[in-house]
Design a protein around this motif. Structure first.
Motif, PDB file in Angstrom:
ATOM      1  N   GLU A  86       0.846  -1.190   0.000  1.00  0.00           N
ATOM      2  CA  GLU A  86       0.000   0.000   0.000  1.00  0.00           C
ATOM      3  C   GLU A  86       0.885   1.245   0.000  1.00  0.00           C
ATOM      4  O   GLU A  86       1.961   1.250   0.615  1.00  0.00           O
ATOM      5  CB  GLU A  86      -0.921  -0.011   1.214  1.00  0.00           C
ATOM      6  N   GLU A  87       0.427   2.288  -0.650  1.00  0.00           N
ATOM      7  CA  GLU A  87       1.248   3.484  -0.810  1.00  0.00           C
ATOM      8  C   GLU A  87       1.441   4.242   0.496  1.00  0.00           C
ATOM      9  O   GLU A  87       2.445   4.914   0.698  1.00  0.00           O
ATOM     10  CB  GLU A  87       0.620   4.415  -1.862  1.00  0.00           C
ATOM     11  N   LEU A  88       0.442   4.185   1.403  1.00  0.00           N
ATOM     12  CA  LEU A  88       0.527   4.825   2.718  1.00  0.00           C
ATOM     13  C   LEU A  88       0.820   6.326   2.620  1.00  0.00           C
ATOM     14  O   LEU A  88       1.589   6.879   3.399  1.00  0.00           O
ATOM     15  CB  LEU A  88       1.601   4.140   3.585  1.00  0.00           C
ATOM     16  N   LEU A  89       0.177   6.985   1.665  1.00  0.00           N
ATOM     17  CA  LEU A  89       0.285   8.445   1.577  1.00  0.00           C
ATOM     18  C   LEU A  89      -0.540   9.068   2.709  1.00  0.00           C
ATOM     19  O   LEU A  89      -1.576   8.542   3.098  1.00  0.00           O
ATOM     20  CB  LEU A  89      -0.224   8.939   0.223  1.00  0.00           C
ATOM     21  N   PHE A  90      -0.078  10.200   3.217  1.00  0.00           N
ATOM     22  CA  PHE A  90      -0.786  10.865   4.311  1.00  0.00           C
ATOM     23  C   PHE A  90      -2.056  11.509   3.764  1.00  0.00           C
ATOM     24  O   PHE A  90      -1.985  12.422   2.936  1.00  0.00           O
ATOM     25  CB  PHE A  90       0.100  11.925   4.953  1.00  0.00           C
ATOM     26  N   PRO A  91      -3.240  11.073   4.231  1.00  0.00           N
ATOM     27  CA  PRO A  91      -4.495  11.584   3.652  1.00  0.00           C
ATOM     28  C   PRO A  91      -4.770  13.044   3.994  1.00  0.00           C
ATOM     29  O   PRO A  91      -5.531  13.717   3.296  1.00  0.00           O
ATOM     30  CB  PRO A  91      -5.557  10.662   4.266  1.00  0.00           C
ATOM     31  N   LEU A  93      -2.568  15.429   3.972  1.00  0.00           N
ATOM     32  CA  LEU A  93      -1.649  16.299   3.247  1.00  0.00           C
ATOM     33  C   LEU A  93      -1.914  16.208   1.749  1.00  0.00           C
ATOM     34  O   LEU A  93      -2.370  15.177   1.252  1.00  0.00           O
ATOM     35  CB  LEU A  93      -0.193  15.893   3.515  1.00  0.00           C
ATOM     36  N   SER A  94      -1.629  17.295   1.044  1.00  0.00           N
ATOM     37  CA  SER A  94      -1.714  17.276  -0.418  1.00  0.00           C
ATOM     38  C   SER A  94      -0.592  16.404  -0.975  1.00  0.00           C
ATOM     39  O   SER A  94       0.286  15.936  -0.237  1.00  0.00           O
ATOM     40  CB  SER A  94      -1.579  18.698  -0.957  1.00  0.00           C
ATOM     41  N   VAL A  95      -0.605  16.217  -2.291  1.00  0.00           N
ATOM     42  CA  VAL A  95       0.487  15.488  -2.933  1.00  0.00           C
ATOM     43  C   VAL A  95       1.815  16.188  -2.651  1.00  0.00           C
ATOM     44  O   VAL A  95       2.807  15.554  -2.266  1.00  0.00           O
ATOM     45  CB  VAL A  95       0.236  15.373  -4.451  1.00  0.00           C
ATOM     46  N   ALA A  96       1.848  17.507  -2.805  1.00  0.00           N
ATOM     47  CA  ALA A  96       3.069  18.261  -2.526  1.00  0.00           C
ATOM     48  C   ALA A  96       3.458  18.155  -1.054  1.00  0.00           C
ATOM     49  O   ALA A  96       4.644  18.043  -0.727  1.00  0.00           O
ATOM     50  CB  ALA A  96       2.875  19.727  -2.911  1.00  0.00           C
ATOM     51  N   GLY A  97       2.456  18.172  -0.175  1.00  0.00           N
ATOM     52  CA  GLY A  97       2.730  18.045   1.252  1.00  0.00           C
ATOM     53  C   GLY A  97       3.350  16.705   1.599  1.00  0.00           C
ATOM     54  O   GLY A  97       4.242  16.613   2.449  1.00  0.00           O
ATOM     55  N   ASN A  98       2.884  15.644   0.937  1.00  0.00           N
ATOM     56  CA  ASN A  98       3.462  14.325   1.154  1.00  0.00           C
ATOM     57  C   ASN A  98       4.934  14.310   0.763  1.00  0.00           C
ATOM     58  O   ASN A  98       5.772  13.749   1.476  1.00  0.00           O
ATOM     59  CB  ASN A  98       2.700  13.270   0.344  1.00  0.00           C
ATOM     60  N   LEU A  99       5.269  14.934  -0.368  1.00  0.00           N
ATOM     61  CA  LEU A  99       6.654  14.945  -0.821  1.00  0.00           C
ATOM     62  C   LEU A  99       7.515  15.840   0.079  1.00  0.00           C
ATOM     63  O   LEU A  99       8.642  15.485   0.424  1.00  0.00           O
ATOM     64  CB  LEU A  99       6.735  15.411  -2.270  1.00  0.00           C
ATOM     65  N   ALA A 100       6.971  16.994   0.443  1.00  0.00           N
ATOM     66  CA  ALA A 100       7.727  17.923   1.285  1.00  0.00           C
ATOM     67  C   ALA A 100       8.050  17.309   2.642  1.00  0.00           C
ATOM     68  O   ALA A 100       9.095  17.610   3.234  1.00  0.00           O
ATOM     69  CB  ALA A 100       6.954  19.218   1.465  1.00  0.00           C
ATOM     70  N   PHE A 101       7.172  16.440   3.130  1.00  0.00           N
ATOM     71  CA  PHE A 101       7.393  15.792   4.423  1.00  0.00           C
ATOM     72  C   PHE A 101       8.703  15.016   4.445  1.00  0.00           C
ATOM     73  O   PHE A 101       9.356  14.905   5.486  1.00  0.00           O
ATOM     74  CB  PHE A 101       6.224  14.848   4.728  1.00  0.00           C
ATOM     75  N   ALA A 102       9.098  14.481   3.284  1.00  0.00           N
ATOM     76  CA  ALA A 102      10.288  13.633   3.226  1.00  0.00           C
ATOM     77  C   ALA A 102      11.576  14.416   3.004  1.00  0.00           C
ATOM     78  O   ALA A 102      12.667  13.854   3.147  1.00  0.00           O
ATOM     79  CB  ALA A 102      10.129  12.610   2.104  1.00  0.00           C
ATOM     80  N   SER A 138      -4.886   8.018  -9.233  1.00  0.00           N
ATOM     81  CA  SER A 138      -5.027   6.620  -9.634  1.00  0.00           C
ATOM     82  C   SER A 138      -4.005   5.769  -8.887  1.00  0.00           C
ATOM     83  O   SER A 138      -3.088   6.300  -8.238  1.00  0.00           O
ATOM     84  CB  SER A 138      -4.808   6.480 -11.138  1.00  0.00           C
ATOM     85  N   GLY A 139      -4.128   4.458  -9.002  1.00  0.00           N
ATOM     86  CA  GLY A 139      -3.185   3.562  -8.332  1.00  0.00           C
ATOM     87  C   GLY A 139      -1.752   3.787  -8.780  1.00  0.00           C
ATOM     88  O   GLY A 139      -0.820   3.812  -7.974  1.00  0.00           O
ATOM     89  N   GLY A 140      -1.563   3.969 -10.085  1.00  0.00           N
ATOM     90  CA  GLY A 140      -0.220   4.193 -10.608  1.00  0.00           C
ATOM     91  C   GLY A 140       0.352   5.525 -10.155  1.00  0.00           C
ATOM     92  O   GLY A 140       1.550   5.630  -9.866  1.00  0.00           O
ATOM     93  N   GLN A 141      -0.493   6.554 -10.101  1.00  0.00           N
ATOM     94  CA  GLN A 141      -0.041   7.866  -9.639  1.00  0.00           C
ATOM     95  C   GLN A 141       0.356   7.818  -8.165  1.00  0.00           C
ATOM     96  O   GLN A 141       1.374   8.384  -7.767  1.00  0.00           O
ATOM     97  CB  GLN A 141      -1.130   8.904  -9.882  1.00  0.00           C
ATOM     98  N   LYS A 142      -0.432   7.126  -7.357  1.00  0.00           N
ATOM     99  CA  LYS A 142      -0.091   6.980  -5.943  1.00  0.00           C
ATOM    100  C   LYS A 142       1.246   6.258  -5.775  1.00  0.00           C
ATOM    101  O   LYS A 142       2.061   6.626  -4.927  1.00  0.00           O
ATOM    102  CB  LYS A 142      -1.194   6.207  -5.211  1.00  0.00           C
TER     103      LYS A 142
END
Length: 211
Positions: A86-91, A93-102, A138-142
């Motif tokens: 599972e991708e386990l993205l933070f729900p 946070l935005s997509v950018a927020g998920n990346l910025a977190f790292a 989508s699944g691939g984008q996640k």
């Protein structure tokens, strides 16, 4: 020094019973595939490398990364990245927020960090997706966002816990190739656990069968 992950006589037990034994070296850009049926201890092996073995499990041997003994380091000090099924993205946070977190702490300044995130999105074909809610992907984008979030944390090794198993056949090959190509480009040793021979074949590296 070339990036290398050494598993020196690693032996894992569960409540005293032998579970996994492995002695291996994974070189920079190489993928070591560990295969076996469910319940054989593949994910437990990754937990040992991550430093997150659950209660009841014990490990002997040494884990070395780029010459450093990380056997007894806490997980956050090991510089090891992992991708799960599972991708386990933070729900929240935005997509950018998920990346910025790292992003690592040494990258300072709001504009510099934002530029880093924008460049990362462009690299994975998702330019302009920063404000999006991860639930709309989508699944691939996640899968691509999860991969880039892990890489932005600047890991020195990559663990793959069957991250392609939930993708459909066409998307599976695409994401799998993206992960392997990025790992090779960054010279990361990769430890893949899978029950699918196609994953191991695509990885192109040595294969170990558990059990």
């Amino acid at each position: 020094m070339s990036a290398q992950l050494h598993l020196d006589n690693l032996q894992i037990t569960c409540n005293g019973a032998p579970l996994v034994a492995l002695d291996a070296t994974v070189h920079a850009g190489e993928v070591l595939s560990v295969m076996g049926p469910s319940g054989i201890g593949k994910s437990t092996l990754l937990a040992a490398v991550m430093g997150t073995l659950p209660p009841g499990f014990a490990m002997t041997g040494r884990i070395r990364l780029n010459g450093q003994d990380i056997t007894h380091l806490p997980p956050e000090k090991r510089r090891v990245g992992i991708l799960y099924q599972e991708e386990l993205l933070f729900p929240h946070l935005s997509v950018a927020g998920n990346l910025a977190f790292a992003l690592p702490r040494h990258l300072r300044g709001r504009n510099k960090r934002r530029a880093h995130v924008d460049a990362a999105l462009e690299q994975i074909g998702l330019a302009g997706f920063g404000p999006r809610d991860p639930a709309t992907l989508s699944g691939g984008q996640k899968a691509r966002v999860a991969l880039m979030r892990m890489l932005l944390a600047e890991p020195r090794a990559l663990l793959l816990d069957e991250p392609f198993s939930r993708l459909d056949a066409a998307l599976r090959g695409q994401i799998r190739q993206l992960v392997f190509d990025r790992a090779r480009a960054q010279g990361l040793p990769v430890l893949l656990v899978t029950h699918d021979a196609a994953d191991a074949q695509a990885a192109g590296g040595p294969v170990v069968e558990l059990g």
